[in-house]
Design a protein around this motif. Structure first.
Motif, PDB file in Angstrom:
ATOM      1  N   LEU A  39      63.910  76.277 -80.791  1.00 48.72           N
ATOM      2  CA  LEU A  39      63.507  77.501 -81.476  1.00 48.72           C
ATOM      3  C   LEU A  39      62.538  77.188 -82.606  1.00 48.72           C
ATOM      4  CD1 LEU A  39      66.818  79.552 -81.585  1.00 48.72           C
ATOM      5  CD2 LEU A  39      64.866  79.788 -80.068  1.00 48.72           C
ATOM      6  N   PHE A  40      62.769  76.065 -83.286  1.00 48.60           N
ATOM      7  CA  PHE A  40      61.865  75.749 -84.387  1.00 48.60           C
ATOM      8  C   PHE A  40      60.467  75.442 -83.861  1.00 48.60           C
ATOM      9  CE2 PHE A  40      60.200  73.641 -88.114  1.00 48.60           C
ATOM     10  CZ  PHE A  40      60.669  74.485 -89.092  1.00 48.60           C
ATOM     11  N   GLY A  41      60.370  74.757 -82.710  1.00 46.36           N
ATOM     12  CA  GLY A  41      59.074  74.522 -82.081  1.00 46.36           C
ATOM     13  C   GLY A  41      58.393  75.835 -81.738  1.00 46.36           C
ATOM     14  N   LEU A  42      59.169  76.752 -81.189  1.00 51.23           N
ATOM     15  CA  LEU A  42      58.646  78.074 -80.849  1.00 51.23           C
ATOM     16  C   LEU A  42      58.082  78.768 -82.098  1.00 51.23           C
ATOM     17  CD1 LEU A  42      61.481  79.513 -78.555  1.00 51.23           C
ATOM     18  CD2 LEU A  42      59.101  79.196 -77.901  1.00 51.23           C
ATOM     19  N   ILE A  43      58.863  78.750 -83.156  1.00 51.44           N
ATOM     20  CA  ILE A  43      58.456  79.444 -84.389  1.00 51.44           C
ATOM     21  C   ILE A  43      57.168  78.846 -84.919  1.00 51.44           C
ATOM     22  CG2 ILE A  43      59.093  79.878 -86.788  1.00 51.44           C
ATOM     23  CD1 ILE A  43      62.057  79.777 -85.771  1.00 51.44           C
ATOM     24  N   LEU A  44      57.145  77.509 -84.963  1.00 51.65           N
ATOM     25  CA  LEU A  44      55.962  76.815 -85.473  1.00 51.65           C
ATOM     26  C   LEU A  44      54.733  77.217 -84.659  1.00 51.65           C
ATOM     27  CD1 LEU A  44      56.120  74.866 -87.824  1.00 51.65           C
ATOM     28  CD2 LEU A  44      56.106  72.963 -86.212  1.00 51.65           C
ATOM     29  N   ALA A  45      54.874  77.261 -83.342  1.00 51.72           N
ATOM     30  CA  ALA A  45      53.752  77.601 -82.463  1.00 51.72           C
ATOM     31  C   ALA A  45      53.309  79.032 -82.701  1.00 51.72           C
ATOM     32  CB  ALA A  45      54.169  77.397 -81.003  1.00 51.72           C
ATOM     33  N   PHE A  46      54.246  79.932 -82.838  1.00 53.32           N
ATOM     34  CA  PHE A  46      53.901  81.336 -83.076  1.00 53.32           C
ATOM     35  C   PHE A  46      53.112  81.499 -84.361  1.00 53.32           C
ATOM     36  CE2 PHE A  46      57.130  83.125 -80.105  1.00 53.32           C
ATOM     37  CZ  PHE A  46      56.259  83.993 -79.465  1.00 53.32           C
ATOM     38  N   VAL A  47      53.654  80.913 -85.433  1.00 56.95           N
ATOM     39  CA  VAL A  47      53.016  81.051 -86.744  1.00 56.95           C
ATOM     40  C   VAL A  47      51.601  80.494 -86.693  1.00 56.95           C
ATOM     41  CG1 VAL A  47      53.118  80.326 -89.151  1.00 56.95           C
ATOM     42  CG2 VAL A  47      55.191  81.013 -87.971  1.00 56.95           C
ATOM     43  N   LEU A 106      61.293  65.996 -79.131  1.00 55.98           N
ATOM     44  CA  LEU A 106      61.006  66.367 -77.749  1.00 55.98           C
ATOM     45  C   LEU A 106      61.241  67.864 -77.530  1.00 55.98           C
ATOM     46  CD1 LEU A 106      60.297  64.903 -75.052  1.00 55.98           C
ATOM     47  CD2 LEU A 106      62.733  65.036 -74.539  1.00 55.98           C
ATOM     48  N   MET A 107      62.380  68.343 -78.009  1.00 52.14           N
ATOM     49  CA  MET A 107      62.705  69.754 -77.809  1.00 52.14           C
ATOM     50  C   MET A 107      61.735  70.651 -78.560  1.00 52.14           C
ATOM     51  SD  MET A 107      65.120  69.535 -75.745  1.00 52.14           S
ATOM     52  CE  MET A 107      65.631  71.228 -75.552  1.00 52.14           C
ATOM     53  N   GLY A 108      61.316  70.229 -79.759  1.00 50.66           N
ATOM     54  CA  GLY A 108      60.371  71.023 -80.537  1.00 50.66           C
ATOM     55  C   GLY A 108      59.037  71.143 -79.822  1.00 50.66           C
ATOM     56  N   VAL A 109      58.558  70.005 -79.295  1.00 49.27           N
ATOM     57  CA  VAL A 109      57.285  70.022 -78.565  1.00 49.27           C
ATOM     58  C   VAL A 109      57.419  70.917 -77.330  1.00 49.27           C
ATOM     59  CG1 VAL A 109      55.703  68.590 -77.223  1.00 49.27           C
ATOM     60  CG2 VAL A 109      56.525  67.799 -79.443  1.00 49.27           C
ATOM     61  N   LEU A 110      58.577  70.855 -76.705  1.00 48.25           N
ATOM     62  CA  LEU A 110      58.821  71.714 -75.545  1.00 48.25           C
ATOM     63  C   LEU A 110      58.719  73.195 -75.939  1.00 48.25           C
ATOM     64  CD1 LEU A 110      59.684  71.745 -72.541  1.00 48.25           C
ATOM     65  CD2 LEU A 110      62.051  71.921 -73.345  1.00 48.25           C
ATOM     66  N   GLY A 111      59.267  73.527 -77.111  1.00 49.50           N
ATOM     67  CA  GLY A 111      59.177  74.902 -77.603  1.00 49.50           C
ATOM     68  C   GLY A 111      57.727  75.331 -77.787  1.00 49.50           C
ATOM     69  N   GLY A 112      56.941  74.440 -78.413  1.00 46.22           N
ATOM     70  CA  GLY A 112      55.525  74.735 -78.606  1.00 46.22           C
ATOM     71  C   GLY A 112      54.817  74.912 -77.264  1.00 46.22           C
ATOM     72  N   TYR A 113      55.182  74.066 -76.337  1.00 48.41           N
ATOM     73  CA  TYR A 113      54.594  74.108 -74.994  1.00 48.41           C
ATOM     74  C   TYR A 113      54.866  75.462 -74.340  1.00 48.41           C
ATOM     75  CZ  TYR A 113      54.229  72.935 -70.003  1.00 48.41           C
ATOM     76  OH  TYR A 113      53.939  72.935 -68.669  1.00 48.41           O
TER      77      TYR A 113
END
Lengths: 290, 350
Positions: B154-162, B253-260
């Motif tokens: 979720l943190f990767g997702l948030i970072l990517a969104f922002v 790894l999970m964070g990068v996956l979120g961004g991906y």
């Protein structure tokens, strides 16, 4: 009371001053406290081999704290504790560890390690101090548990057994290393009268079979009178030892300090004494408030 | 008089004193019902009368009389009453300033104990059981995977969104890959793990060791000649020091996956393109820096948790307090350490 006369007979020989049993613990001028607060001062007594020595006193007089000093958990403010010839607090941590290697402790609530089964609890001291393999440790642990009346409970966790059983398991753990001295902190507190009496019998049995010396903190009069061979009374008011000797003798000795005697007088006897006083026309202690 | 109040006793007598009254008499033998407030009033009345040297003659129901006797039977022990704590701001400030040095010394003492225990372990003389170490690793490592997966993803997702909101304005969506990659790998992955582990494991250590203190289990270890630091603290400190960096890698790894997921599904980037952008824009050194953060955080969480547990008082309240303090201290410690390491990295130019 015939038991009292028996006790007196054994006592008169003991208190004649020719006690040549080996000195196990000797406490000299001990002062214990927290920071600037002095909990007790000038505490001195001797515990000899084979003694069942009681540290008595009302709640909050520092009995348990005194025991903690004897066990090396709390340092005294002044004075000496000698185990044989070893100055317990004069040496370092290693000295204390060496002494405690030959001592067993039963804490008030048993203090079993809650993440281990009873067999593991009893086995841990063996694992730390002996070269026995796992199989042998397990067998010894089972034996010690059986001695304490807990055969078959090896694989139970402390939370799964009753308070009385936890105490017995604690005693089994205290026995694990075949100690010469056993410290028991309020062994019968929270036990019903029957279990308490069984525990007393067990203590006598262990003293006679293993030759262990017991130092017991307690205010349980029944135990004190049935098994104590020697004792000290800690007074919360004067913050020192006000009476010492065999409790059965202390209670009848008119020279015993009055608070110590009051402590040792059983409830039924106290009532009898009070009614006798009332008959004699004496006034109750607080007649007039104003 | 309904609801007599204690201070009224004194006031009532104060009026009488002028008239040279020598005796106070109270007739209430027919009183049917009463509660403690009357008793409190009577106690005050008797005390006030004694202070004025009046003799008191109370004609009260039997039960009340006996309770009154009881209240005066044991005189207050000298010095037993506590002085009310001075709660003024300056007093408390001064108080905490005075107690600070001993507290710092105590903490350093504990750190010294842990270091000595490590040295004993190195010499092979520490009384640590290997199975405790393995169990601690299992507890703080394997069992933390689900929650770490969720939070880092979720943190990767948030970072990517922002990032995407700003970057799409310039048509530079592809830089989301670099933003998420560097952000997660260099510092955020470690911080996520650190914060989650503070709440999950640091608190558990403080509560567990604190409860053992309450039950005298720690004393039982000491009397057996087993140093509690060796037996309880060492396996936990080691386990967290090993597991937090490993979990950090996993969180990266999970964070990068979120961004991906955001890049591919929301921004419409080509999967292969996103992967290549990540590998190009994120040098490997960031992974290593992240591991440094993670290792330091692991030590901080374990030491804060175990310290609070070992110094816990002997009550249920003390255990609660130790747990809260452990979490607060480790999170504050993590943030301070992050700042320090970031500045050091900046100075070193990495």
């Amino acid at each position: 009371m015939s038991t009292d006369t028996d006790a007196k007979n054994t006592l008169t020989t003991k208190s004649a001053g020719t006690d040549d049993r080996e000195l196990r613990i000797s406490v000299r001028g001990l002062q214990v406290g927290y920071g600037s607060f002095v909990l007790m001062r000038d505490v001195s007594f001797d515990v000899r081999a084979g003694d069942i020595f009681f540290i008595m006193g009302g709640s909050g007089c520092g009995k348990s704290t005194l025991l903690r000093v004897l066990m090396g958990l709390k340092s005294p403010q002044a004075g000496q504790v000698l185990y044989g010839d070893t100055d317990f607090w004069g040496g370092g941590e290693d000295t204390r560890r060496r002494v405690m290697r030959h001592a067993g402790v039963l804490f008030q609530g048993g203090a079993l390690w809650s993440s281990m089964t009873l067999a593991e609890n009893v086995g841990l001291p063996l694992q730390q101090y002996t070269d026995l393999d796992e199989e042998e440790i397990r067998e010894q642990a089972s034996l010690k548990l059986a001695l304490a009346g807990l055969a078959g409970f090896e694989d139970y966790y402390p939370s799964e057994i009753s308070g009385g059983m936890r105490k017995r398991a604690g005693l089994a753990r205290a026995l694990a290393l075949d100690p010469r001295i056993l410290f028991l902190d309020e062994p019968s507190a929270g036990l019903d009268p029957v279990s308490s009496r069984l525990l007393d019998d067990l203590i006598l049995e262990l003293r006679d079979t293993l030759g262990a010396t017991f130092v017991i903190v307690s205010h349980e009069l029944a135990s004190i009178f049935s098994i104590a061979s020697n004792s000290v009374f800690l007074d919360a008011h004067t913050r020192s030892v006000t009476a010492r000797g065999n409790p059965a003798q202390l209670v009848r000795d008119p020279h015993t300090e009055k608070r110590a005697r009051l402590f040792l007088t059983r409830g039924d006897e106290r009532e009898a004494a009070e009614s006798a006083r009332a008959d004699a026309g004496e006034s109750p202690p607080h007649k007039d408030i104003a | 008089m309904e609801e007599p109040r204690p201070e009224e006793a004194d006031a009532a007598l104060a009026g009488l004193a002028d008239q040279r009254v020598r005796q106070l008499r109270l007739e209430a033998s027919a009183l049917g019902q009463w509660d403690t407030s009357l008793l409190v009033f009577l106690v005050q009345l008797v005390k006030a009368a004694r202070a004025r040297q009046l003799s008191v003659d109370l004609d009260l129901p039997q039960g009340l009389k006996r309770l009154l006797h009881l209240a005066f039977a044991v005189p207050a022990q000298d010095g037993a009453a506590r002085k009310k704590a001075n709660t003024s701001f300056l007093y408390r400030l001064g108080d905490s300033a005075i107690t600070l040095p001993p507290r710092v010394a105590d903490f350093l003492n504990f750190c010294g104990d842990v270091t000595l225990a490590l040295w004993r372990l190195f010499l092979g003389r520490a009384k640590m059981r290997p199975q405790d170490f393995v169990a601690a690793m299992h507890e703080c490592g394997v069992q933390a995977l689900p929650i770490i997966s969720l939070t880092s993803l979720l943190f990767g997702l948030i970072l990517a969104f922002v990032g995407a909101v700003q970057l799409t304005q310039f048509g530079a969506q592809i830089y989301v890959a670099g933003l998420v990659g560097i952000g997660m790998l260099r510092v955020m992955g470690a911080i996520m793990v650190g914060v989650v582990m503070s709440g999950r494991v640091g608190a558990a250590y403080a509560a567990l060791i604190g409860t053992m203190q309450v039950n005298e289990e720690v004393d039982a270890l000491s009397t057996l000649g087993i140093p509690p630091v060796d037996f309880l603290v060492l396996p936990r400190v080691l386990a967290l020091t090993f597991m937090v960096p490993l979990l950090t890698l996993y969180a990266d790894l999970m964070g990068v996956l979120g961004g991906y997921l955001v890049g591919v599904m929301m921004l419409g980037l080509n999967p292969m393109e996103y992967f290549n952008a990540t590998t190009q824009m994120v040098p490997f050194k960031h992974v290593l820096i992240g591991l440094v953060y993670g290792t330091v955080f692991g030590v901080i969480i374990a030491v804060a948790g175990c310290y609070q547990g070992m110094r816990c008082g002997r009550s249920a309240q003390a255990v609660g307090q130790a747990t809260t303090t452990a979490v607060v201290h480790s999170i504050v410690g993590i943030i301070v350490a992050t700042a320090v390491i970031t500045v050091i990295c900046n100075v070193l130019g990495v």
